[in-house]
Design a protein around this motif. Structure first.
Motif, short mmCIF file in Angstrom:
data_model
loop_
_atom_site.label_atom_id
_atom_site.label_comp_id
_atom_site.label_asym_id
_atom_site.label_seq_id
_atom_site.Cartn_x
_atom_site.Cartn_y
_atom_site.Cartn_z
N LYS A 71 -3.07 -40.92 36.49
CA LYS A 71 -1.89 -41.17 35.66
C LYS A 71 -0.74 -40.24 35.99
CE LYS A 71 -4.24 -43.23 31.67
NZ LYS A 71 -4.62 -43.05 30.24
N ARG A 72 -1.06 -39.08 36.55
CA ARG A 72 0.00 -38.15 36.93
C ARG A 72 0.80 -38.68 38.13
NH1 ARG A 72 -0.71 -33.07 34.52
NH2 ARG A 72 0.49 -32.01 36.12
N ASN A 221 1.57 -29.21 26.64
CA ASN A 221 2.63 -29.21 27.65
C ASN A 221 3.79 -28.30 27.26
OD1 ASN A 221 1.52 -30.89 29.65
ND2 ASN A 221 2.07 -32.73 28.52
N HIS A 229 6.17 -33.10 25.93
CA HIS A 229 5.97 -34.37 26.64
C HIS A 229 4.53 -34.84 26.49
CE1 HIS A 229 4.76 -36.48 30.46
NE2 HIS A 229 5.70 -37.26 30.03
N SER A 230 4.38 -36.15 26.35
CA SER A 230 3.05 -36.76 26.32
C SER A 230 3.04 -37.98 27.22
CB SER A 230 2.66 -37.17 24.89
OG SER A 230 1.46 -37.92 24.90
N GLN A 231 2.28 -37.90 28.30
CA GLN A 231 2.20 -39.03 29.22
C GLN A 231 1.54 -40.23 28.55
OE1 GLN A 231 -0.18 -38.60 32.90
NE2 GLN A 231 1.66 -39.21 33.97
N GLN A 232 0.60 -39.95 27.63
CA GLN A 232 -0.06 -41.06 26.93
C GLN A 232 0.96 -41.86 26.10
OE1 GLN A 232 -4.47 -39.94 25.78
NE2 GLN A 232 -3.15 -38.21 25.26
N ASP A 234 4.24 -42.01 26.82
CA ASP A 234 5.06 -42.71 27.80
C ASP A 234 4.42 -44.04 28.20
OD1 ASP A 234 6.92 -40.71 27.80
OD2 ASP A 234 6.35 -39.86 29.73
#
Length: 411
Positions: A71-72, A221, A229-232, A234
């Motif tokens: 996911k990164r 983060n 920030h939260s990639q989940q 996003d």
């Protein structure tokens, strides 16, 4: 290997010459892969990826680590992987072993088969490490920051083993709750590991958990990268926008079908329904064109309100830069909704064989839009759904996009 499991390296043949596209399975219906169309790393539905000949190529020791690392790479250009989907997957699998080797020594409780691979020990962890533990077979992940002596600081909301929602200390065993864990690298960390631990300790006792805007991933983060920030979130925002807008579009079509003097989704029924909606919102002065604008405006403002009260919600606990970025995003969602609504009306006027917003022009425009959106299968009813949904997509795209831009400039 048999049935594909979450985290598996999978491939599907796309032609008779044996050419394949490779991916990593994220969930029951989702995969992450290098798209041939956009040449970027994307998340797709399994149905659109698989060509009915799926095979399992490889199975990881730590599915959670594979998924987190994959996911990164989201939105990364294919040039990083020589435009080869298999090289992307191979890079992730190699990275999860070499970049993130430290995992828990607790038994794997997922449905993945056990392996004899030697796993890391608590002694290999360093204070300031970003820990991630999979939940629900990798459907989401819990985050925390290791501070030493077998202790983790985390935002306990949605940890899976507690109903508390404060920033708190917990044991490593309680943190991963039998699901294992891995370490996420931060090669460009804004602070030292020692300072990251201090930042985490300063927020102990904070009780402002919010799934969409202040969750465990946001917290960690912020401690390490000074980036809330939260990639989940996003991914969830991106993945949920189109299905949500489609629901609003379907609702708009139902309103039109039910409100006119001629019921149903025939041409006459749709024009009658649009005209009725237009007259109601303009107090009798508007017609079908006003009805299209009103449905789009309702959809767009509804999506804007939802985003503004979840992902872009203000929070006095946040730093000034983050609050300002969210404020910009909230204002932009409504601008996007207005622009999207006006764009829907303009598209109807221009798309058909009869230009303009006369009855013939609207009928022609909606039919053309509906046909284009459904590959020739839909007509006016599909056109109403599309023009209703479009402002919702615009509201989210503009609002969330400008929020991210504002954050980028503040960094």
């Amino acid at each position: 290997m048999s049935k594909a499991l979450i985290g598996d390296h999978i491939a599907t043949r796309i032609d008779d010459s044996g050419n394949e596209i490779h991916a990593i399975k994220l969930g029951k219906y989702k995969v992450i892969h290098l798209s041939k169309n956009s040449n970027k790393v994307v998340i797709s539905h399994m149905g659109s990826f698989s060509h009915g000949n799926l095979r399992v190529v490889n199975r990881p020791d730590d599915p959670g680590a594979v998924i987190s690392l994959a996911k990164r790479y989201l939105d990364k250009s294919g040039k990083h992987f020589l435009n080869d989907s298999q090289k992307f997957v191979n890079a992730v699998f190699k990275g999860h072993k070499n970049v993130q080797p430290r995992t828990s020594n607790t038994p794997d409780t997922s449905n993945h088969p056990k392996t004899s691979t030697q796993v890391g020990h608590i002694s290999s962890l360093k204070p300031g490490d970003h820990l991630v533990s999979p939940r629900k077979l990798g459907l989401y992940h819990h985050h925390g920051i290791y501070i030493g002596n077998g202790v983790v600081i985390h935002y306990s909301g949605w940890a899976g083993n507690t109903t508390d929602s404060k920033v708190a200390k917990t044991t490593l065993k309680s943190f991963h709750d039998g699901n294992g864990y891995h370490v996420v690298p931060h090669p460009d960390a804004k602070v030292t590991k020692e300072e990251a631990v201090k930042r985490a300790k300063r927020r102990l006792g904070e009780d402002a958990y919010y799934l969409f805007s202040n969750n465990c991933e946001h917290f960690v983060n912020w401690c390490i990268d000074k980036n809330h920030h939260s990639q989940q979130v996003d991914i969830g925002t991106s993945a949920g926008t189109v299905p949500g807008a489609a629901t609003l579009g379907t609702a708009g079509r139902a309103v039109v079908a039910a409100t006119g003097s001629v019921a149903g989704t025939s041409g006459a029924g749709i024009m009658s329904g649009l005209a009725t909606v237009g007259r109601v919102v303009t107090l009798g002065t508007g017609g079908a064109a006003a009805g299209i604008g009103a449905l789009g405006a309702a959809s767009g403002t509804g999506a804007a309100a939802l985003l503004n009260n979840t992902v872009l919600k203000d929070d006095e606990h946040l730093e000034d830069d983050e609050r300002e970025a969210r404020s910009i995003g909230r204002k932009a969602t409504y601008a996007g909704a207005v622009a999207g609504s006006a764009g829907s009306v303009a598209a109807v006027s221009a798309a058909g064989s009869t230009a303009g917003l006369s009855a013939a022009g609207i009928s022609s425009g909606l039919t053309a839009i509906g046909s284009a959106a459904t590959g020739g299968l839909g007509g006016m009813a599909a056109g109403v759904a599309v023009t209703t949904a479009a402002p919702a997509v615009a509201a989210v795209a503009v609002g969330y996009g400008l929020y991210k831009v504002a954050k980028w400039f503040s960094d």
